[in-house]
Design a protein around this motif. Structure first.
Motif, PDB file in Angstrom:
ATOM      1  N   GLN A  46       0.716  -1.220   0.058  1.00 52.31           N
ATOM      2  CA  GLN A  46       0.125  -0.115  -0.034  1.00 52.31           C
ATOM      3  C   GLN A  46       0.847   1.278   0.126  1.00 52.31           C
ATOM      4  N   LEU A  47       2.067   1.307   0.709  1.00 50.48           N
ATOM      5  CA  LEU A  47       2.892   2.623   0.809  1.00 50.48           C
ATOM      6  C   LEU A  47       3.577   2.698  -0.486  1.00 50.48           C
ATOM      7  N   SER A  49       2.308   1.902  -3.454  1.00 51.48           N
ATOM      8  CA  SER A  49       1.225   2.046  -4.435  1.00 51.48           C
ATOM      9  C   SER A  49       0.953   3.670  -4.114  1.00 51.48           C
ATOM     10  N   ASP A  50       0.982   4.181  -2.817  1.00 55.30           N
ATOM     11  CA  ASP A  50       0.826   5.506  -2.593  1.00 55.30           C
ATOM     12  C   ASP A  50       2.016   6.326  -2.907  1.00 55.30           C
ATOM     13  N   GLU A  53       1.555   6.921  -6.499  1.00 55.24           N
ATOM     14  CA  GLU A  53       0.603   8.030  -7.059  1.00 55.24           C
ATOM     15  C   GLU A  53       1.159   9.315  -6.601  1.00 55.24           C
ATOM     16  N   LEU A  54       2.030   9.468  -5.508  1.00 59.83           N
ATOM     17  CA  LEU A  54       2.610  10.842  -5.339  1.00 59.83           C
ATOM     18  C   LEU A  54       3.427  11.259  -6.467  1.00 59.83           C
ATOM     19  N   SER A  57       1.737  12.498  -9.460  1.00 62.63           N
ATOM     20  CA  SER A  57       1.020  13.987  -9.249  1.00 62.63           C
ATOM     21  C   SER A  57       1.978  15.161  -9.700  1.00 62.63           C
TER      22      SER A  57
END
Length: 69
Positions: A46-47, A49-50, A53-54, A57
């Motif tokens: 999850q980290l 993946s996050d 995503e960052l 951006s």
């Protein structure tokens, strides 16, 4: 002599120790450890993946907090 031969192995070998309880505890701890490992792997995924995503951006949006564009 035969009596001596029959008695000797009995004197040298200790009674077998029953480790059934210890084995059950070890299996239980192993299961808990595997569950913790699975949870940690899920958190790491999850980290990751996050973090991905960052990285996607736009840079501008990261500076809005500081009042810069």
């Amino acid at each position: 002599l035969q009596q001596l031969m029959q008695q000797q192995p009995k004197q040298q070998l200790p009674d077998p120790v029953d480790h059934t309880e210890v084995l059950a505890d070890m299996k239980n701890e192993l299961k808990k450890s595997q569950e913790r490992e699975e949870q940690l792997l899920a958190i790491v995924q999850q980290l990751q993946s996050d973090l991905d995503e960052l990285k996607k951006s736009p840079i501008k949006s990261k500076w809005k907090f500081w009042g810069k564009d």
